[in-house]
Design a protein around this motif. Sequence first.
Motif, PDB file in Angstrom:
ATOM      1  N   PRO A 149     -22.481 -78.247  91.898  1.00  0.00           N
ATOM      2  CA  PRO A 149     -21.703 -77.528  91.001  1.00  0.00           C
ATOM      3  C   PRO A 149     -20.287 -78.168  90.986  1.00  0.00           C
ATOM      4  O   PRO A 149     -19.772 -78.509  92.195  1.00  0.00           O
ATOM      5  N   GLY A 150     -19.854 -78.333  89.909  1.00  0.00           N
ATOM      6  CA  GLY A 150     -18.250 -78.806  89.859  1.00  0.00           C
ATOM      7  C   GLY A 150     -17.265 -78.035  90.602  1.00  0.00           C
ATOM      8  O   GLY A 150     -16.379 -78.429  91.297  1.00  0.00           O
ATOM      9  N   GLN A 151     -17.404 -76.720  90.660  1.00  0.00           N
ATOM     10  CA  GLN A 151     -16.643 -75.704  91.462  1.00  0.00           C
ATOM     11  C   GLN A 151     -16.396 -75.999  92.990  1.00  0.00           C
ATOM     12  O   GLN A 151     -15.552 -75.964  93.460  1.00  0.00           O
ATOM     13  N   VAL A 152     -17.741 -76.468  93.378  1.00  0.00           N
ATOM     14  CA  VAL A 152     -17.685 -76.689  95.017  1.00  0.00           C
ATOM     15  C   VAL A 152     -16.739 -78.060  95.272  1.00  0.00           C
ATOM     16  O   VAL A 152     -16.324 -77.982  96.168  1.00  0.00           O
ATOM     17  N   THR A 153     -16.657 -79.019  94.489  1.00  0.00           N
ATOM     18  CA  THR A 153     -15.925 -80.230  94.824  1.00  0.00           C
ATOM     19  C   THR A 153     -14.361 -80.005  94.431  1.00  0.00           C
ATOM     20  O   THR A 153     -13.757 -80.886  94.649  1.00  0.00           O
ATOM     21  N   LEU A 154     -14.017 -78.822  93.672  1.00  0.00           N
ATOM     22  CA  LEU A 154     -12.757 -78.778  93.323  1.00  0.00           C
ATOM     23  C   LEU A 154     -11.803 -78.835  94.684  1.00  0.00           C
ATOM     24  O   LEU A 154     -10.574 -79.619  94.429  1.00  0.00           O
ATOM     25  N   ILE A 155     -11.738 -78.050  95.728  1.00  0.00           N
ATOM     26  CA  ILE A 155     -11.004 -77.954  96.567  1.00  0.00           C
ATOM     27  C   ILE A 155     -10.846 -79.473  97.331  1.00  0.00           C
ATOM     28  O   ILE A 155      -9.819 -79.802  97.574  1.00  0.00           O
ATOM     29  N   PRO A 156     -12.033 -80.010  97.659  1.00  0.00           N
ATOM     30  CA  PRO A 156     -11.871 -81.713  98.173  1.00  0.00           C
ATOM     31  C   PRO A 156     -10.937 -82.199  97.295  1.00  0.00           C
ATOM     32  O   PRO A 156     -10.275 -83.331  97.740  1.00  0.00           O
ATOM     33  N   ILE A 167      -1.824 -84.900  91.741  1.00  0.00           N
ATOM     34  CA  ILE A 167      -2.181 -83.484  91.478  1.00  0.00           C
ATOM     35  C   ILE A 167      -1.090 -83.032  90.294  1.00  0.00           C
ATOM     36  O   ILE A 167       0.018 -83.476  90.219  1.00  0.00           O
ATOM     37  N   ASN A 168      -1.464 -82.215  89.574  1.00  0.00           N
ATOM     38  CA  ASN A 168      -0.468 -81.778  88.211  1.00  0.00           C
ATOM     39  C   ASN A 168      -0.203 -83.045  87.377  1.00  0.00           C
ATOM     40  O   ASN A 168       0.886 -82.834  86.755  1.00  0.00           O
ATOM     41  N   THR A 169      -1.207 -83.783  87.087  1.00  0.00           N
ATOM     42  CA  THR A 169      -0.974 -85.082  86.325  1.00  0.00           C
ATOM     43  C   THR A 169      -1.790 -85.174  85.597  1.00  0.00           C
ATOM     44  O   THR A 169      -3.303 -84.894  85.891  1.00  0.00           O
ATOM     45  N   ILE A 170      -1.814 -85.835  84.406  1.00  0.00           N
ATOM     46  CA  ILE A 170      -3.003 -86.130  83.233  1.00  0.00           C
ATOM     47  C   ILE A 170      -3.803 -87.100  83.957  1.00  0.00           C
ATOM     48  O   ILE A 170      -5.240 -86.901  83.883  1.00  0.00           O
ATOM     49  N   PRO A 171      -3.415 -88.076  84.490  1.00  0.00           N
ATOM     50  CA  PRO A 171      -4.186 -89.315  85.184  1.00  0.00           C
ATOM     51  C   PRO A 171      -5.199 -88.647  86.191  1.00  0.00           C
ATOM     52  O   PRO A 171      -6.405 -88.787  85.995  1.00  0.00           O
ATOM     53  N   GLY A 172      -4.651 -87.538  86.902  1.00  0.00           N
ATOM     54  CA  GLY A 172      -5.491 -87.035  88.025  1.00  0.00           C
ATOM     55  C   GLY A 172      -6.717 -86.038  87.423  1.00  0.00           C
ATOM     56  O   GLY A 172      -7.802 -86.191  87.801  1.00  0.00           O
ATOM     57  N   PHE A 173      -6.177 -85.500  86.227  1.00  0.00           N
ATOM     58  CA  PHE A 173      -7.268 -84.730  85.631  1.00  0.00           C
ATOM     59  C   PHE A 173      -8.298 -85.564  84.752  1.00  0.00           C
ATOM     60  O   PHE A 173      -9.690 -85.171  84.792  1.00  0.00           O
ATOM     61  N   ILE A 174      -7.903 -86.540  84.168  1.00  0.00           N
ATOM     62  CA  ILE A 174      -8.914 -87.626  83.517  1.00  0.00           C
ATOM     63  C   ILE A 174      -9.985 -88.138  84.582  1.00  0.00           C
ATOM     64  O   ILE A 174     -10.947 -88.038  84.220  1.00  0.00           O
ATOM     65  N   LEU A 175      -9.313 -88.464  85.791  1.00  0.00           N
ATOM     66  CA  LEU A 175     -10.228 -89.159  86.865  1.00  0.00           C
ATOM     67  C   LEU A 175     -11.241 -88.103  87.216  1.00  0.00           C
ATOM     68  O   LEU A 175     -12.515 -88.372  87.504  1.00  0.00           O
ATOM     69  N   PHE A 176     -10.686 -86.878  87.535  1.00  0.00           N
ATOM     70  CA  PHE A 176     -11.798 -85.880  88.036  1.00  0.00           C
ATOM     71  C   PHE A 176     -12.892 -85.488  86.829  1.00  0.00           C
ATOM     72  O   PHE A 176     -14.127 -85.490  87.108  1.00  0.00           O
ATOM     73  N   GLU A 177     -12.450 -85.445  85.380  1.00  0.00           N
ATOM     74  CA  GLU A 177     -13.333 -85.048  84.594  1.00  0.00           C
ATOM     75  C   GLU A 177     -14.155 -86.263  84.134  1.00  0.00           C
ATOM     76  O   GLU A 177     -15.515 -86.188  83.979  1.00  0.00           O
ATOM     77  N   THR A 178     -13.914 -87.463  84.274  1.00  0.00           N
ATOM     78  CA  THR A 178     -14.660 -88.674  84.035  1.00  0.00           C
ATOM     79  C   THR A 178     -15.772 -88.853  85.438  1.00  0.00           C
ATOM     80  O   THR A 178     -17.190 -89.010  84.874  1.00  0.00           O
ATOM     81  N   ALA A 179     -15.406 -88.571  86.550  1.00  0.00           N
ATOM     82  CA  ALA A 179     -16.268 -88.440  87.303  1.00  0.00           C
ATOM     83  C   ALA A 179     -17.457 -87.365  87.436  1.00  0.00           C
ATOM     84  O   ALA A 179     -18.578 -87.693  87.901  1.00  0.00           O
ATOM     85  N   ASP A 241     -13.976 -76.502  79.482  1.00  0.00           N
ATOM     86  CA  ASP A 241     -13.690 -76.284  80.704  1.00  0.00           C
ATOM     87  C   ASP A 241     -12.532 -75.581  81.096  1.00  0.00           C
ATOM     88  O   ASP A 241     -11.407 -75.755  80.317  1.00  0.00           O
ATOM     89  N   PHE A 242     -12.503 -74.447  82.068  1.00  0.00           N
ATOM     90  CA  PHE A 242     -11.449 -73.626  82.246  1.00  0.00           C
ATOM     91  C   PHE A 242     -10.866 -73.876  83.792  1.00  0.00           C
ATOM     92  O   PHE A 242      -9.579 -74.176  83.966  1.00  0.00           O
ATOM     93  N   VAL A 243     -11.765 -73.928  84.436  1.00  0.00           N
ATOM     94  CA  VAL A 243     -11.423 -74.021  85.891  1.00  0.00           C
ATOM     95  C   VAL A 243     -10.635 -75.475  86.429  1.00  0.00           C
ATOM     96  O   VAL A 243      -9.643 -75.171  87.112  1.00  0.00           O
ATOM     97  N   SER A 244     -11.145 -76.426  85.851  1.00  0.00           N
ATOM     98  CA  SER A 244     -10.641 -77.654  86.362  1.00  0.00           C
ATOM     99  C   SER A 244      -9.352 -77.927  85.932  1.00  0.00           C
ATOM    100  O   SER A 244      -8.320 -78.186  86.709  1.00  0.00           O
ATOM    101  N   PRO A 245      -8.795 -77.551  84.525  1.00  0.00           N
ATOM    102  CA  PRO A 245      -7.429 -77.631  84.369  1.00  0.00           C
ATOM    103  C   PRO A 245      -6.467 -76.728  84.824  1.00  0.00           C
ATOM    104  O   PRO A 245      -5.424 -77.087  84.941  1.00  0.00           O
ATOM    105  N   LEU A 249      -4.520 -79.446  86.871  1.00  0.00           N
ATOM    106  CA  LEU A 249      -3.003 -79.405  86.285  1.00  0.00           C
ATOM    107  C   LEU A 249      -2.303 -78.174  86.752  1.00  0.00           C
ATOM    108  O   LEU A 249      -1.033 -78.407  86.929  1.00  0.00           O
ATOM    109  N   GLY A 250      -2.682 -77.167  86.631  1.00  0.00           N
ATOM    110  CA  GLY A 250      -1.938 -75.831  86.977  1.00  0.00           C
ATOM    111  C   GLY A 250      -0.720 -75.511  86.327  1.00  0.00           C
ATOM    112  O   GLY A 250      -0.339 -76.271  85.275  1.00  0.00           O
ATOM    113  N   PRO A 251      -0.548 -74.067  86.289  1.00  0.00           N
ATOM    114  CA  PRO A 251       0.911 -73.605  85.090  1.00  0.00           C
ATOM    115  C   PRO A 251       1.824 -74.308  85.502  1.00  0.00           C
ATOM    116  O   PRO A 251       2.617 -74.586  84.480  1.00  0.00           O
ATOM    117  N   SER A 252       2.181 -75.004  86.701  1.00  0.00           N
ATOM    118  CA  SER A 252       3.480 -75.733  86.795  1.00  0.00           C
ATOM    119  C   SER A 252       3.778 -76.910  86.033  1.00  0.00           C
ATOM    120  O   SER A 252       4.724 -77.315  85.909  1.00  0.00           O
TER     121      SER A 252
END
Length: 309
Positions: A149-156, A167-179, A241-245, A249-252
């Motif tokens: 499950p994708g939620q299991v890998t979120l913390i690592p 973290i909190n950047t667009i490249p980081g989010f794109i890398l995670f979603e691509t993987a 997707d809601f959990v990953s962004p 990304l985070g509200p900050s």
Amino acid sequence: MATTTHPTTPVSPPSAPAPSAPRPTSRSRRRPAPGAGTILKWVVLGLGALVMLVPLYIMVINAFKPQDAIIASPLAITPDTFSLEYLQAALTSEKFNVVKAYGITLLFVALVNLCGIALAAPVAYVIARGRSKWHLGLLLLFVSGLFIPGQVTLIPVVFVLRVLGLINTIPGFILFETAATLPVTIFLFAAYLRTVPRDIDEAAALDGAGKIRAFWSCIFPIMKPVVATIVVLNSISVWNDFVSPQIILGPSSGIYTVTTGVYAAVGEFSTDYTTVFPTLLLAVSPAILFFVLMQRHIIGGLVAGATKG
């Protein structure tokens, strides 16, 4: 001189052809009665359709009703309760900028599809053309990602992105979603490429093309059905997707996708249904419309990869 006469045999008239048996008309042909298995199948499909369509119906009709009408009769709508003001208020809400959220989410969808296809296609080509057990092991390694499950890998992932400063950047989010999209993309690509004849590779090699050029120039254009399937599946996955962004990304960061924007606009404990239902309708309408228009590509791509060419 006496002449002898020969008796003449009477010629019987030609017999009429025997009447042919009447052909059964379309009215006389009776279809066999459906069996118990067929009836059970349609009952199960009907119940499944109700489970999915009833919530959608409730969301759509309640997006145009006032608060008291939603509470009193959530399953009915009348002309005197129908109004577009709640949908217009959601479009112009200061908490949820729909146009900006659409633009950001579409950007993420395009980048994830581009990066995922560019990475997965060559890997799937190597796996599909390989003949050793190592290629099968590589495929199983990627497919095993489907069972995590994708939620299991979120913390690592958060720890890794924090170390890399992503973290909190667009490249980081794109890398995670691509993987996250690579396992299913490689699996479908490899299944489809095994149906493509190897003669195309040999013909490209005889013309002097290397493996990389042969793949992108000769093989990849043939993969349009399965590429369309992957684009549809990945687009809907990233859009919903809601959990990953929310975590990566985070509200900050101030970057809101459609789903995180809905959460920010509605609030965790909000009971204002005149805000909840119109906002949810705006969030899911593009995904539903996109899926309805592109569903034939999903079926065509899966069937094309399931038959041996």
